[in-house]
Structures are given as C-alpha cells and as structure tokens.
Design an enzyme around this catalytic site. Structure first.
Site, PDB file in Angstrom:
ATOM      1  N   SER A  47     105.537  44.182  18.985  1.00 12.42           N
ATOM      2  CA  SER A  47     104.563  45.213  18.593  1.00 12.42           C
ATOM      3  C   SER A  47     103.134  44.698  18.642  1.00 12.42           C
ATOM      4  O   SER A  47     102.823  43.669  18.043  1.00 12.42           O
ATOM      5  CB  SER A  47     104.814  45.669  17.157  1.00 12.42           C
ATOM      6  OG  SER A  47     106.071  46.231  17.031  1.00 12.42           O
ATOM      7  N   HIS A  55     105.191  50.330  22.043  1.00  8.57           N
ATOM      8  CA  HIS A  55     106.005  49.547  22.975  1.00  8.57           C
ATOM      9  C   HIS A  55     106.066  50.316  24.292  1.00  8.57           C
ATOM     10  O   HIS A  55     106.591  51.417  24.346  1.00  8.57           O
ATOM     11  CB  HIS A  55     107.423  49.377  22.431  1.00  8.57           C
ATOM     12  CG  HIS A  55     107.481  48.690  21.106  1.00  8.57           C
ATOM     13  ND1 HIS A  55     107.925  47.391  20.957  1.00  8.57           N
ATOM     14  CD2 HIS A  55     107.145  49.107  19.880  1.00  8.57           C
ATOM     15  CE1 HIS A  55     107.854  47.059  19.687  1.00  8.57           C
ATOM     16  NE2 HIS A  55     107.388  48.079  19.010  1.00  8.57           N
ATOM     17  N   HIS A  76     114.781  48.593  19.601  1.00  7.59           N
ATOM     18  CA  HIS A  76     115.231  48.021  18.334  1.00  7.59           C
ATOM     19  C   HIS A  76     116.550  48.654  17.929  1.00  7.59           C
ATOM     20  O   HIS A  76     116.836  49.801  18.269  1.00  7.59           O
ATOM     21  CB  HIS A  76     114.200  48.294  17.236  1.00  7.59           C
ATOM     22  CG  HIS A  76     112.844  47.740  17.520  1.00  7.59           C
ATOM     23  ND1 HIS A  76     111.961  48.346  18.376  1.00  7.59           N
ATOM     24  CD2 HIS A  76     112.229  46.630  17.047  1.00  7.59           C
ATOM     25  CE1 HIS A  76     110.851  47.630  18.436  1.00  7.59           C
ATOM     26  NE2 HIS A  76     110.982  46.580  17.642  1.00  7.59           N
ATOM     27  N   TYR A 136     117.120  49.870  15.156  1.00  9.91           N
ATOM     28  CA  TYR A 136     116.848  51.086  14.362  1.00  9.91           C
ATOM     29  C   TYR A 136     116.565  52.312  15.231  1.00  9.91           C
ATOM     30  O   TYR A 136     116.596  53.430  14.743  1.00  9.91           O
ATOM     31  CB  TYR A 136     115.710  50.866  13.360  1.00  9.91           C
ATOM     32  CG  TYR A 136     114.354  50.537  13.941  1.00  9.91           C
ATOM     33  CD1 TYR A 136     113.582  51.489  14.586  1.00  9.91           C
ATOM     34  CD2 TYR A 136     113.833  49.251  13.832  1.00  9.91           C
ATOM     35  CE1 TYR A 136     112.345  51.197  15.116  1.00  9.91           C
ATOM     36  CE2 TYR A 136     112.593  48.943  14.350  1.00  9.91           C
ATOM     37  CZ  TYR A 136     111.849  49.915  14.994  1.00  9.91           C
ATOM     38  OH  TYR A 136     110.625  49.604  15.519  1.00  9.91           O
ATOM     39  N   GLU A 137     116.283  52.084  16.510  1.00  5.99           N
ATOM     40  CA  GLU A 137     116.039  53.233  17.385  1.00  5.99           C
ATOM     41  C   GLU A 137     117.333  53.831  17.888  1.00  5.99           C
ATOM     42  O   GLU A 137     117.430  55.042  18.101  1.00  5.99           O
ATOM     43  CB  GLU A 137     115.223  52.795  18.603  1.00  5.99           C
ATOM     44  CG  GLU A 137     113.798  52.454  18.315  1.00  5.99           C
ATOM     45  CD  GLU A 137     113.127  51.855  19.539  1.00  5.99           C
ATOM     46  OE1 GLU A 137     112.745  52.615  20.431  1.00  5.99           O
ATOM     47  OE2 GLU A 137     113.007  50.615  19.598  1.00  5.99           O
ATOM     48  N   ALA A 190     106.270  41.065  15.568  1.00  9.01           N
ATOM     49  CA  ALA A 190     105.406  41.220  14.401  1.00  9.01           C
ATOM     50  C   ALA A 190     106.308  41.082  13.185  1.00  9.01           C
ATOM     51  O   ALA A 190     107.452  41.530  13.207  1.00  9.01           O
ATOM     52  CB  ALA A 190     104.741  42.588  14.422  1.00  9.01           C
ATOM     53  N   MET A 212     112.220  43.386  11.980  1.00 11.89           N
ATOM     54  CA  MET A 212     113.265  44.319  12.413  1.00 11.89           C
ATOM     55  C   MET A 212     113.715  44.096  13.856  1.00 11.89           C
ATOM     56  O   MET A 212     114.247  45.017  14.480  1.00 11.89           O
ATOM     57  CB  MET A 212     112.738  45.756  12.278  1.00 11.89           C
ATOM     58  CG  MET A 212     112.192  46.103  10.900  1.00 11.89           C
ATOM     59  SD  MET A 212     111.553  47.794  10.890  1.00 11.89           S
ATOM     60  CE  MET A 212     110.616  47.795   9.350  1.00 11.89           C
ATOM     61  N   SER A 213     113.481  42.903  14.380  1.00 11.86           N
ATOM     62  CA  SER A 213     113.813  42.702  15.804  1.00 11.86           C
ATOM     63  C   SER A 213     114.269  41.271  16.046  1.00 11.86           C
ATOM     64  O   SER A 213     114.653  40.558  15.119  1.00 11.86           O
ATOM     65  CB  SER A 213     112.572  42.998  16.659  1.00 11.86           C
ATOM     66  OG  SER A 213     111.575  42.017  16.440  1.00 11.86           O
ATOM     67  N   ASN A 246     101.370  41.338   7.923  1.00  5.19           N
ATOM     68  CA  ASN A 246     101.216  41.758   6.510  1.00  5.19           C
ATOM     69  C   ASN A 246     101.979  40.804   5.610  1.00  5.19           C
ATOM     70  O   ASN A 246     102.876  40.083   6.067  1.00  5.19           O
ATOM     71  CB  ASN A 246     101.783  43.181   6.331  1.00  5.19           C
ATOM     72  CG  ASN A 246     103.237  43.281   6.785  1.00  5.19           C
ATOM     73  OD1 ASN A 246     103.512  43.381   7.983  1.00  5.19           O
ATOM     74  ND2 ASN A 246     104.152  43.238   5.842  1.00  5.19           N
ATOM     75  N   HIS A 287     103.554  51.156   9.645  1.00  4.95           N
ATOM     76  CA  HIS A 287     103.590  50.751  11.053  1.00  4.95           C
ATOM     77  C   HIS A 287     102.168  50.726  11.633  1.00  4.95           C
ATOM     78  O   HIS A 287     101.871  49.945  12.535  1.00  4.95           O
ATOM     79  CB  HIS A 287     104.493  51.705  11.845  1.00  4.95           C
ATOM     80  CG  HIS A 287     104.714  51.278  13.260  1.00  4.95           C
ATOM     81  ND1 HIS A 287     105.273  50.046  13.591  1.00  4.95           N
ATOM     82  CD2 HIS A 287     104.445  51.887  14.434  1.00  4.95           C
ATOM     83  CE1 HIS A 287     105.326  49.940  14.910  1.00  4.95           C
ATOM     84  NE2 HIS A 287     104.835  51.034  15.445  1.00  4.95           N
TER      85      HIS A 287
HETATM   86  N1  HPA Z   1     108.985  44.029   7.353  1.00 10.69           N
HETATM   87  C1  HPA Z   1     109.731  44.296   8.451  1.00 10.69           C
HETATM   88  N2  HPA Z   1     109.255  44.327   9.675  1.00 10.69           N
HETATM   89  C2  HPA Z   1     107.939  44.090   9.838  1.00 10.69           C
HETATM   90  C3  HPA Z   1     107.095  43.812   8.744  1.00 10.69           C
HETATM   91  C4  HPA Z   1     107.658  43.779   7.442  1.00 10.69           C
HETATM   92  O1  HPA Z   1     106.981  43.544   6.421  1.00 10.69           O
HETATM   93  N3  HPA Z   1     105.854  43.617   9.261  1.00 10.69           N
HETATM   94  C5  HPA Z   1     105.948  43.784  10.615  1.00 10.69           C
HETATM   95  N4  HPA Z   1     107.213  44.056  10.965  1.00 10.69           N
END
Ligand code: HPA
Length: 271
Positions: free
Chosen positions: A29, A60, A82, A84-85, A112, A207-208, A231, A243
């Site tokens: 990302s 993406h 992903h 989740y998709e 990310a 998440m990846s 973050n 996001h």
């Molecule tokens: N959690 C999950 N996936 C992420 C995060 C997070 O804090 N930041 C960027 N991708």
C-alpha cells in the site's frame, strides 16, 4: 493448475520482455511509486495475465512491471490481492509461481504495517525477521503434494537480510527489525488484540505478506520482507486507525525504502 497458469503468464511476459530475471518485488500500500524507478519498463495489467488477481483496493494498481532496477532484471508486482478481499489466502499463488517460472530466485516483499514499538513510529521501516500467522489460515491448505510441508525456520533469508541492512546503513537510513503478525483484516485490530500481540512477541501488525512468504518458500524462492510503518497500532495513541492514514503515510516510508532497495540492487548488480 496454478503451475499451468504461471507457465502461461510467464510466456506472455517473455513475449514482451525476455530478460534473465532474478528478483521479484511486491509493492504494498502506498509504495507503488517505487515501480517508477524501473528502467525500460514493460507494464502488463494483472487482468491480462491468467490467474492473476484483479485487486479492488484503491491504492493497489494491479500491474506487473518487468525491467531493470540498478542493473538487476526484476519483475515488480505493483498491487496484491489480500485475504480480506477474496477469502482466499492463495490469491497471490499464480503471481508468485510466475516469478519462479520466470527464473527468479529471490522475492522481496513490502507492506504497510502498524508498529507496536514506541521507538519505531510512522515513516520508519522494519525488516521482518519472522512472523506469526495469527489468522490460522494458510495458502497451502488443500495443496495435494508432499511439498506442502514447507519449513519456515529460515523463511526470512539471512543473507538477504544482511544485504538489506548493509544497504540501509550505507544510505544512512534506520532499519528496525522485528516480528510481523498477520491479522486477516479488513477491520483493524482492537487495542486488546494489540496488547495480546505484544505479549506473544509481535513488533508490527498487518494484513498481508505472510501468505506470500509461505508461497514464496513453497516455490523455492529466497524471501525478504520490509514493512513501512504507517501508524502506531490500535490503542497506542487513542486515535482511530484508517486506510486513509495508511495511504497518506505509506509514501513517507516509501522514499526511504526506495533508496534502500536501489542500493540493495546496485550491490546485487555487482555480484
Ligand atoms: N494494522 C493492520 N494493518 C495495517 C496497519 C495496522 O495498524 N497499518 C497498516 N496496515
């Protein structure tokens, strides 16, 4: 099945860019700009490659870029699907198999992630040393061959890690190291889950990547992975996660990541 599609995809790529490929690079990302450094790029939308996922996450793009990065013939996968998709942990199976079919022996993954460490904040980079597949999902579930029992002890290649550290050092960029814990998403973690993650030894969450590491090892590739921290993880600052924030802060780390990767490829080109 995936091998046939990968062979087909590899043939399509070779028709337009027949290079002695050595390295595949997956961009996460907000990191798509790194693909702009590829020299003599040949761009192929995933939609034109059999078995490649068509990603719907806005940041993406879903494009394969073949070309040269600092003298190294690379295949860049800009965009990933992903879990989740799709609900399918093997959605990147054909793209990863295609890298192997093209002759790549190395897979560099980027993503990310949220940091659990106070001293590694947004905009910082973390080299992944190991992972926790907390989702309990595995992209090799249903794989019939005995090869499915992939060893994961040395999944994050020591030599590649050393080379990436060296590249970061020469660029004067701090590169943290740590354990990446895979949550399925798409909702972010709760503060309680992050406290749990810290107790079990995680340094970052995302998440990846984990399914791709497993697939990469399955297809015999050496793997390295770097997170750009966008973050602090849930509950660490009191702020809600989004996001939008991932997309906004990805490019900050991407500038440093690009410098490290360029230096890494320069060194590789000389090998
Ligand atoms: N959690 C999950 N996936 C992420 C995060 C997070 O804090 N930041 C960027 N991708």
């Amino acid at each position: 099945m995936s091998n046939e599609k990968a062979a087909e995809a590899a043939a399509i790529i070779r028709e337009v860019a027949d290079l002695p490929y050595s390295t595949g690079l997956v961009l996460g990302s907000g990191l798509g700009a790194i693909a702009d450094s590829v020299i003599n790029p040949v761009r192929i939308p995933y939609a034109d490659l059999p078995g490649f996922p068509v990603s719907r996450v806005s940041s993406h793009s879903g494009e394969l870029i073949a070309g040269w990065l600092e003298g190294v013939p690379v295949v860049v996968l800009a965009g990933r699907a992903h879990f989740y998709e799709t609900g399918n942990p093997g959605s990147m199976r054909v793209p990863i198999a295609t890298l192997a079919a093209l002759g790549c022996d190395t897979l560099i993954l980027t993503n990310a992630a949220g940091s659990l460490r106070d001293e590694v904040g947004p905009g910082e980079l973390m080299l992944i040393t190991d992972h926790i597949a907390f989702s309990g999902i595995n992209p090799l579930i249903g794989e019939p061959s005995e090869d499915r029992f992939v060893g994961m002890t040395g999944a994050y290649d020591k030599r590649l890690r050393g080379a990436l550290h060296g590249a970061a050092e020469r660029e004067g960029i701090a590169l943290a190291t740590g354990v990446y814990m895979w949550f399925s998403g798409p909702s972010f973690e709760t503060p309680a889950e992050i406290r749990f993650a810290r107790v079990v030894g995680a340094d970052a969450v995302g998440m990846s990547t984990v399914p791709e590491v497993i697939l990469g090892r399955f297809f015999g590739l050496k793997v390295a992975a770097i997170s750009t921290i966008t973050n602090f993880a849930a509950g660490m600052t009191g702020a809600e996660l989004s996001h939008e924030e991932t997309k906004r802060l990805g490019p900050v780390g991407a500038v440093k990541l690009e410098r490290i990767l360029r230096r890494f490829f320069q060194d590789r080109g000389l090998e």
